[in-house]
Design an enzyme around this catalytic site. Sequence first.
Site, PDB file in Angstrom:
ATOM      1  N   CYS A 192       0.860  -1.175   0.113  1.00  0.00           N
ATOM      2  CA  CYS A 192      -0.150  -0.040  -0.070  1.00  0.00           C
ATOM      3  C   CYS A 192       1.078   1.226  -0.204  1.00  0.00           C
ATOM      4  CB  CYS A 192      -1.028   0.130   1.113  1.00  0.00           C
ATOM      5  SG  CYS A 192      -2.219   1.394   1.067  1.00  0.00           S
ATOM      6  N   HIS A 236      -2.294  -4.808 -10.589  1.00  0.00           N
ATOM      7  CA  HIS A 236      -2.955  -3.864 -11.315  1.00  0.00           C
ATOM      8  C   HIS A 236      -3.281  -4.217 -12.705  1.00  0.00           C
ATOM      9  CE1 HIS A 236      -2.968  -0.851  -7.824  1.00  0.00           C
ATOM     10  NE2 HIS A 236      -1.684  -1.506  -7.246  1.00  0.00           N
ATOM     11  N   GLU A 259      -9.869  -0.415  -5.633  1.00  0.00           N
ATOM     12  CA  GLU A 259      -8.952  -1.164  -4.869  1.00  0.00           C
ATOM     13  C   GLU A 259      -9.583  -2.501  -4.709  1.00  0.00           C
ATOM     14  OE1 GLU A 259      -6.162   0.295  -2.317  1.00  0.00           O
ATOM     15  OE2 GLU A 259      -6.828   2.509  -2.404  1.00  0.00           O
ATOM     16  N   CYS A 286      -4.764   5.756  -4.297  1.00  0.00           N
ATOM     17  CA  CYS A 286      -4.181   4.510  -4.276  1.00  0.00           C
ATOM     18  C   CYS A 286      -2.647   4.886  -4.692  1.00  0.00           C
ATOM     19  CB  CYS A 286      -4.667   3.555  -5.275  1.00  0.00           C
ATOM     20  SG  CYS A 286      -3.926   1.926  -5.352  1.00  0.00           S
ATOM     21  N   GLY A 335      -1.639   2.234  -6.971  1.00  0.00           N
ATOM     22  CA  GLY A 335      -2.182   2.425  -8.553  1.00  0.00           C
ATOM     23  C   GLY A 335      -1.428   3.592  -9.159  1.00  0.00           C
TER      24      GLY A 335
END
Length: 268
Positions: free
Chosen positions: A74, A151, A199, A208, A211
Amino acid sequence: MRVPFVKMHGLGNDFVVLDARASAVPALDHTIAARLADRHTGIGCDQLILLEPSAIADFRMRIFNADGGEVEACGNASRAIALLHGAPARVETSGGIIALQPVSGGARVDMGVPRFDWDAIPLAYPMDTLSMPVGWEDLSAPAAVNVGNPHVIFFVADPARVDLARLGPLIERDALFPERVNVNVASVDDGRIALRVWERGAGLTRACGTGACATAVAAIRRKLVASPVTVSLPGGELVIEWDGAGPVLMTGPASESFRGSFEWGDFS
């Protein structure tokens, strides 16, 4: 047993942080994590972060999404933890070791080297991950990048016009992604990226970090932008650097919201 916590956020992507590095925290499981993350009956957050001692780094960071599922990385939480720790650190995560460097108002994070092989994403079967020959309604030909977690990135004319609340969970749980996937919709204009993210396990969030990293890497690989690139999310902006071969570097803000404590037995 009362357990202290710190509430933090990075661009509005918010976290409850439990620090077990110096004093023990009872065993945390997915059910308790989900109860703490509940915005109506718990403390409320997108992710719950547990800091623990590590044998291979300065400390370990475990990440639980709002649904209680544990995930590998994260980016926004990494910046928040850099702010909380207050000094450079190497941090063990399930997605690998990352390096944190506090800066004014936030942090710079070395997120490691991105991966592109189909089985490193992972995907259910081999395919080109720079332009995948798949699609869901009007979303097609995404790129796939693993930056500690998986992703897919769709480049579109206007991310705001994509019904991500509906399409996000369909793509997240598609059989093509055996470990589920984070879904990014992005546009490029004048060398900048606009981005929205669904997410995995958390849904739509204001920002994010992984991301932003994955999308910047995909855009650089497709020669749509050059490094460094600014990524604009609903919660604010991040600057992403990638030289095309080495680690991804992310710089952006983080903040502490408040501190408190809770009775562990109320959630166990």
